[in-house]
Design a protein around this motif. Structure first.
Motif, mmCIF file in Angstrom:
data_model
loop_
_atom_site.group_PDB
_atom_site.id
_atom_site.type_symbol
_atom_site.label_atom_id
_atom_site.label_comp_id
_atom_site.label_asym_id
_atom_site.label_seq_id
_atom_site.Cartn_x
_atom_site.Cartn_y
_atom_site.Cartn_z
ATOM 1 N N GLN A 118 107.599 -99.647 -1.941
ATOM 2 C CA GLN A 118 108.694 -100.541 -1.545
ATOM 3 C C GLN A 118 109.602 -99.941 -0.463
ATOM 4 O O GLN A 118 110.422 -100.657 0.124
ATOM 5 C CB GLN A 118 109.548 -100.911 -2.773
ATOM 6 N N ASP A 119 109.449 -98.671 -0.169
ATOM 7 C CA ASP A 119 110.284 -98.006 0.838
ATOM 8 C C ASP A 119 109.949 -98.562 2.219
ATOM 9 O O ASP A 119 108.785 -98.584 2.621
ATOM 10 C CB ASP A 119 110.025 -96.499 0.784
ATOM 11 N N PRO A 120 110.972 -99.013 2.986
ATOM 12 C CA PRO A 120 110.714 -99.613 4.308
ATOM 13 C C PRO A 120 110.123 -98.609 5.303
ATOM 14 O O PRO A 120 109.318 -98.974 6.155
ATOM 15 C CB PRO A 120 112.077 -100.087 4.791
ATOM 16 N N ARG A 121 110.456 -97.326 5.201
ATOM 17 C CA ARG A 121 109.909 -96.337 6.125
ATOM 18 C C ARG A 121 108.387 -96.204 5.948
ATOM 19 O O ARG A 121 107.653 -96.080 6.909
ATOM 20 C CB ARG A 121 110.570 -94.982 5.920
ATOM 21 N N VAL A 122 107.934 -96.271 4.683
ATOM 22 C CA VAL A 122 106.484 -96.170 4.408
ATOM 23 C C VAL A 122 105.781 -97.437 4.895
ATOM 24 O O VAL A 122 104.696 -97.371 5.448
ATOM 25 C CB VAL A 122 106.235 -95.940 2.893
ATOM 26 N N MET A 123 106.438 -98.591 4.741
ATOM 27 C CA MET A 123 105.853 -99.848 5.189
ATOM 28 C C MET A 123 105.652 -99.854 6.703
ATOM 29 O O MET A 123 104.667 -100.355 7.202
ATOM 30 C CB MET A 123 106.716 -101.040 4.773
ATOM 31 N N VAL A 124 106.631 -99.290 7.422
ATOM 32 C CA VAL A 124 106.539 -99.238 8.901
ATOM 33 C C VAL A 124 105.375 -98.327 9.299
ATOM 34 O O VAL A 124 104.591 -98.645 10.179
ATOM 35 C CB VAL A 124 107.875 -98.773 9.504
ATOM 36 N N ARG A 125 105.288 -97.182 8.664
ATOM 37 C CA ARG A 125 104.251 -96.221 9.038
ATOM 38 C C ARG A 125 102.853 -96.672 8.656
ATOM 39 O O ARG A 125 101.894 -96.494 9.411
ATOM 40 C CB ARG A 125 104.510 -94.870 8.381
ATOM 41 N N LEU A 126 102.684 -97.230 7.470
ATOM 42 C CA LEU A 126 101.350 -97.637 6.986
ATOM 43 C C LEU A 126 101.042 -99.087 7.298
ATOM 44 O O LEU A 126 99.887 -99.490 7.203
ATOM 45 C CB LEU A 126 101.246 -97.397 5.478
#
Length: 128
Positions: A118-126
């Motif tokens: 759910q972390d937005p930083r992980v969503m952007v990267r992946l």
């Protein structure tokens, strides 16, 4: 006449030989029949002994108690049965716990995985 007397003497000798063979065979037959009779009796005795041993073995194998079970005997049986049930219950509990109960480690891992997903930083990267 001499040849006839020698012929008759050889016939007598032959006749004596046959009669002596008959006498021998008759005495041999008697001893054979006695031996066969004693052998038959020995076989019957051996068979009776074998049947007795077999009967004893079967009676001890299929032993039926002669009276009621004593208190000590019944208590011993109860302990053995109770111990077996206890072992079976412990095995059932271990299997159930392993298959259906979620451990603390797996709970922590699953919560951390959800937060990372759910972390937005992980969503952007992946990606989404």
């Amino acid at each position: 006449g001499v040849p006839s007397s020698s012929a008759s003497s050889s016939a007598k000798k032959a006749h004596r030989g046959v009669s002596s063979r008959r006498a021998f065979s008759t005495s041999a037959e008697k001893s054979t029949s006695k031996a066969a009779g004693s052998r038959s009796a020995e076989k019957e005795a051996a068979l009776a002994a074998l049947q007795k041993k077999e009967q004893e073995a079967l009676s001890t194998f299929f032993h039926e108690p002669k009276g009621p079970v004593t208190a000590a005997e019944g208590g011993g049986y109860s302990l053995v049965i109770g111990g077996g049930l206890l072992v079976a219950a412990a095995c059932g509990y271990a299997v159930f716990k392993e298959l259906f109960v979620e451990t603390l480690d797996s709970k922590v891992y699953n919560k951390a995985l959800e937060e990372i997903q759910q972390d937005p930083r992980v969503m952007v990267r992946l990606g989404s």
